[in-house]
Design a protein around this motif. Structure first.
Motif, PDB file in Angstrom:
ATOM      1  N   TYR A  36      81.698  38.120  17.075  1.00 49.66           N
ATOM      2  CA  TYR A  36      80.939  36.891  16.956  1.00 49.66           C
ATOM      3  C   TYR A  36      80.200  36.651  18.270  1.00 49.66           C
ATOM      4  N   PRO A  44      80.569  29.784  16.819  1.00 47.14           N
ATOM      5  CA  PRO A  44      80.437  31.245  16.785  1.00 47.14           C
ATOM      6  C   PRO A  44      79.604  31.679  15.573  1.00 47.14           C
ATOM      7  N   PHE A  46      78.631  35.011  13.233  1.00 51.75           N
ATOM      8  CA  PHE A  46      79.028  36.366  12.894  1.00 51.75           C
ATOM      9  C   PHE A  46      77.925  37.363  13.265  1.00 51.75           C
ATOM     10  N   PHE A  89      82.760  37.179  21.192  1.00 46.93           N
ATOM     11  CA  PHE A  89      84.182  37.162  20.845  1.00 46.93           C
ATOM     12  C   PHE A  89      84.488  38.300  19.884  1.00 46.93           C
TER      13      PHE A  89
ATOM     14  N   PHE B  91      86.257  23.545  15.659  1.00 46.12           N
ATOM     15  CA  PHE B  91      85.316  24.251  14.797  1.00 46.12           C
ATOM     16  C   PHE B  91      85.883  24.374  13.388  1.00 46.12           C
ATOM     17  N   PRO B 103      83.402  37.778   6.716  1.00 43.16           N
ATOM     18  CA  PRO B 103      83.291  36.995   7.948  1.00 43.16           C
ATOM     19  C   PRO B 103      83.349  35.502   7.641  1.00 43.16           C
ATOM     20  N   GLN B 104      83.776  34.743   8.625  1.00 44.61           N
ATOM     21  CA  GLN B 104      83.778  33.291   8.510  1.00 44.61           C
ATOM     22  C   GLN B 104      82.467  32.750   9.063  1.00 44.61           C
ATOM     23  N   HIS B 105      82.004  31.692   8.455  1.00 40.16           N
ATOM     24  CA  HIS B 105      80.809  31.000   8.923  1.00 40.16           C
ATOM     25  C   HIS B 105      81.263  29.715   9.594  1.00 40.16           C
ATOM     26  N   PHE B 106      80.850  29.538  10.822  1.00 41.13           N
ATOM     27  CA  PHE B 106      81.316  28.410  11.622  1.00 41.13           C
ATOM     28  C   PHE B 106      80.280  27.297  11.703  1.00 41.13           C
ATOM     29  N   GLY B 107      80.784  26.071  11.784  1.00 44.58           N
ATOM     30  CA  GLY B 107      79.935  24.953  12.150  1.00 44.58           C
ATOM     31  C   GLY B 107      79.734  24.916  13.655  1.00 44.58           C
TER      32      GLY B 107
END
Lengths: 112, 115
Positions: A36, A44, A46, A89, B91, B103-107
């Protein structure tokens, strides 16, 4: 017990050159690895991932290499651009787990 | 491109008060997460949520913390009685499938400051 380690807190490279960011892990159950990128005041984002059944994954300027025997992965950025300057990261997860484990991050600075 | 949104961007709260951090995950995602990052430290997992229940939580996620998906679109983190050490960036993230292959999508996070 830190399961994912990024031993270099910072890295500085010249624009156009290769950036190599490294990550080591200890949990042999990890089967999915991600990188990330994080800019200040943002979450973060991706970048690229690799499954444990592969040893390389490439996406444009970004390539991730996985060495399972050494429990080591690396992210190569070629050529590096000033806009790549961010915190990177490494993260890892294992089958059936509901979380990703993050490394401490490496701050990459690409100088024009 | 759809994104995860978090509100507020900055929350200032007196120690001992309750705080609720709000997140709107990406609409077709099924897995939801909260992470925190104390200033200068790593991103730490707090909790994951799937099918209206907690699927995993860390040792950080003690009885002072709770999560809820109250209305099918929001995903909230509640801290019942805040402590100074709860000051951090929080987050929210979401993913279509479990973390083992998506994958994770972050705020962009909520900065929580406890006074």
């Amino acid at each position: 017990d830190q399961q994912v380690k990024q031993n270099s807190p910072s890295l500085s490279v010249q624009e156009g050159r290769i950036s190599i960011l490294n990550c080591d892990y200890t949990n042999s159950m990890f089967d999915y690895f991600l990188w990330y990128k994080k800019y200040p005041a943002e979450g973060p984002t991706f970048l690229i991932s690799i499954s444990s059944i592969k040893d390389k994954n490439e996406d444009g300027r970004f390539t991730v290499f996985l060495n399972k025997s050494a429990k080591h992965l690396s992210l190569h950025i070629v050529p590096s651009q000033p806009g790549d300057s961010a915190v990177y990261f490494c993260a890892a997860s294992e089958i059936s787990a509901g979380k990703s484990t993050f490394g401490d991050g490496t701050t990459l600075t690409v100088k024009p | 491109e759809p994104e995860v949104t978090q509100t507020p961007s900055h929350q200032v709260t007196q120690m001992g008060q309750e705080v609720i951090l709000r997140c709107v995950p990406i609409s077709n995602h099924l897995y939801f997460y909260w992470y925190r990052q104390i200033l200068g430290q790593k991103v730490e997992f707090l909790v994951s949520f799937y099918n209206n229940e907690i699927s995993e939580k860390s040792e950080i996620f003690d009885d002072q913390f709770s999560v809820e998906r109250p209305d099918g679109s929001n995903f909230t983190l509640k801290i019942r009685s805040t402590k100074l050490e709860d000051s951090a960036m929080y987050f929210c993230a979401s993913s279509e499938a479990g973390v083992s292959n998506q994958p994770q999508h972050f705020g962009d996070g909520t900065r929580l400051s406890i006074l």
